[in-house]
Design a protein around this motif. Structure first.
Motif, PDB file in Angstrom:
ATOM      1  N   ILE A  95       0.596  -1.324   0.121  1.00 15.29           N
ATOM      2  CA  ILE A  95       0.073  -0.139   0.402  1.00 15.29           C
ATOM      3  C   ILE A  95       0.837   0.936  -0.133  1.00 15.29           C
ATOM      4  N   LEU A  96       0.594   1.568  -1.518  1.00 17.72           N
ATOM      5  CA  LEU A  96       1.150   3.435  -1.263  1.00 17.72           C
ATOM      6  C   LEU A  96       1.058   4.580  -0.048  1.00 17.72           C
ATOM      7  N   VAL A  97      -0.692   4.769   0.107  1.00 13.05           N
ATOM      8  CA  VAL A  97      -0.886   5.288   0.269  1.00 13.05           C
ATOM      9  C   VAL A  97      -2.263   6.026   0.454  1.00 13.05           C
ATOM     10  N   HIS A  98      -2.588   5.745   2.221  1.00 14.21           N
ATOM     11  CA  HIS A  98      -4.134   5.407   2.639  1.00 14.21           C
ATOM     12  C   HIS A  98      -4.980   6.275   2.316  1.00 14.21           C
ATOM     13  N   GLY A  99      -6.181   6.609   1.572  1.00 13.09           N
ATOM     14  CA  GLY A  99      -6.322   8.308   1.122  1.00 13.09           C
ATOM     15  C   GLY A  99      -7.248   8.163   1.644  1.00 13.09           C
ATOM     16  N   LEU A 100      -8.184   9.656   1.244  1.00 11.45           N
ATOM     17  CA  LEU A 100     -10.120   9.932   2.078  1.00 11.45           C
ATOM     18  C   LEU A 100     -10.144   8.405   1.664  1.00 11.45           C
ATOM     19  N   GLY A 101     -11.173   8.292   3.389  1.00  8.31           N
ATOM     20  CA  GLY A 101     -12.394   7.597   2.678  1.00  8.31           C
ATOM     21  C   GLY A 101     -11.662   5.750   2.942  1.00  8.31           C
ATOM     22  N   GLY A 102     -10.747   5.897   3.205  1.00  2.52           N
ATOM     23  CA  GLY A 102      -9.986   4.836   3.247  1.00  2.52           C
ATOM     24  C   GLY A 102      -9.741   4.019   2.521  1.00  2.52           C
ATOM     25  N   ARG A 191      -5.320  15.273  -3.812  1.00  2.00           N
ATOM     26  CA  ARG A 191      -6.954  15.655  -2.851  1.00  2.00           C
ATOM     27  C   ARG A 191      -7.281  14.133  -2.918  1.00  2.00           C
ATOM     28  N   ASP A 192      -6.804  12.645  -3.641  1.00  2.00           N
ATOM     29  CA  ASP A 192      -7.848  11.632  -3.086  1.00  2.00           C
ATOM     30  C   ASP A 192      -6.820  11.047  -1.995  1.00  2.00           C
ATOM     31  N   MET A 193      -5.319  12.070  -2.027  1.00  2.00           N
ATOM     32  CA  MET A 193      -5.114  11.372  -0.789  1.00  2.00           C
ATOM     33  C   MET A 193      -4.540  12.056   0.712  1.00  2.00           C
ATOM     34  N   LEU A 194      -4.851  13.021   0.359  1.00  2.76           N
ATOM     35  CA  LEU A 194      -4.178  13.354   1.614  1.00  2.76           C
ATOM     36  C   LEU A 194      -5.937  14.835   1.781  1.00  2.76           C
ATOM     37  N   PRO A 195      -6.206  14.897   3.590  1.00  2.93           N
ATOM     38  CA  PRO A 195      -7.346  15.275   4.350  1.00  2.93           C
ATOM     39  C   PRO A 195      -7.115  17.224   3.291  1.00  2.93           C
ATOM     40  N   PRO A 196      -8.642  17.730   2.757  1.00  3.87           N
ATOM     41  CA  PRO A 196      -8.361  19.429   2.690  1.00  3.87           C
ATOM     42  C   PRO A 196      -7.373  20.193   3.349  1.00  3.87           C
TER      43      PRO A 196
END
Length: 334
Positions: A95-102, A191-196
């Motif tokens: 897993i590279l990144v856990h994006g928004l919403g899991g 925006r897919d990977m970090l909270p706004p």
């Protein structure tokens, strides 16, 4: 009574503590012998030194978990404080990144995985392929991962501001507003990977920088993860300028599609040229993605294949006409 102060860096308290501070209340229940006061990004803890040491160590687990997964709940907090780190953290190397919403962001094709592997082994990697193969998205995920794990201090995303066959004319607004349309794909990935609020904070503080390629001139990019997107639209001088910006502890990814060059006809693509010049240079990796790596709508793959057939046929016809014309010139009929 001893006191400790913990600062929540690059974290929005409202998101971190949860609705009505439910996460803070959970922590307080687990440490009844401590007095915990949280205001804004500052948390003060009062109590015996031994308990404070244990609390600080366990709380750092919570911070690292939140930074990596962008989510918390009561069960996770209890496991992080009372038990060992949750098992899934140890099994998430892919897993590279856990994006928004899991959302789990990772390589989804063999060539995307090859890109990931090459970035770990090399400081500079060229990722070449058609639209929709995840070149930029995977690159941004790797950059966010490196930032979260403190391998680099900043992310720099750049692309040449070349119009894709359109004359956009005068754009209103300040410099940022004029350039943002060119940079939109990079913002979308982030925006897919970090909270706004985190993304806004990083942009404001310069931890993440998004700028046109021309703004790279004269800079030395140290301790940075740098991505040059749409590199097929660089000129010879632009590509050379960019590649020589590399500083200490830097990672460079150059992405592009040689089949979508928007430069004037007689201008050579800096990407095509760099692929020839840098072939075989130690420390530089190359990965070539193809139609099988397309992860957009299923029709995108069919569209790319259809265009490839036509463009290949046109290229053959063009070469054939050129050859025939030269033959006629060299051997004119009497």
């Amino acid at each position: 009574m001893n006191e400790r102060i913990i600062e929540l860096e690059h974290i929005t308290p409202k998101d971190f503590w949860g609705a009505q501070d439910i996460h803070l209340e959970t922590i307080k229940k687990l440490y009844p012998k401590l007095k915990i006061v949280a205001r804004g990004t500052t948390m003060k803890i009062f109590g015996e030194a031994e308990i404070l040491d244990q609390f600080q160590s366990r709380f750092e687990r919570i911070l690292k978990y939140y930074e990596k997964y962008n989510q918390l709940n009561e069960n996770i907090i209890e496991r992080l404080i009372l038990d060992d780190v949750p098992q899934r953290m140890d099994k998430s190397d892919e897993i590279l990144v856990h994006g928004l919403g899991g959302k789990l962001i990772k390589a989804t094709t063999p060539n995307q995985q090859k890109l990931v592997d090459l970035v770990f082994k090399n400081d500079m990697v060229f990722a070449i392929g058609p639209a929709g193969t995840g070149k930029t998205y995977t690159g941004v995920a790797l950059a966010v991962k490196a930032l979260k794990e403190k391998q680099v201090k900043r992310i720099i995303l750049t692309r040449p501001a070349v119009e894709a066959g359109e004359n956009l004319g005068f754009l209103p607004g300040d410099m940022k507003e004029k350039l943002d349309p060119y940079m939109q794909p990079l913002y979308d990935a982030l925006r897919d990977m970090l909270p706004p609020t985190t993304l806004e904070d990083y942009l404001l503080k310069g931890i993440i920088q998004i700028a046109p390629l021309a703004f790279m001139r004269g800079r030395t990019l140290d301790n940075a993860f740098v991505i040059l997107d749409e590199a097929q639209n660089t000129t010879h001088s632009q590509m050379k300028m960019f590649l020589t910006r590399m500083g200490k502890n830097a990672k460079f990814i150059i992405t592009g599609d040689p089949g979508q060059v928007d430069l004037p006809r007689k201008v050579t693509s800096g990407l095509r040229e760099a692929l020839r010049i840098l072939e075989g240079v130690e420390g530089i990796g190359f990965v070539f993605l193809d139609d099988k790596d397309i992860v957009r709508h299923r029709l995108v793959k069919k569209i790319v294949e259809a265009y490839k057939k036509v463009e290949t046929a046109n290229e053959f016809a063009s070469h054939q006409n050129y050859y025939q014309n030269n033959q006629n010139t060299e051997n004119p009929t009497s």
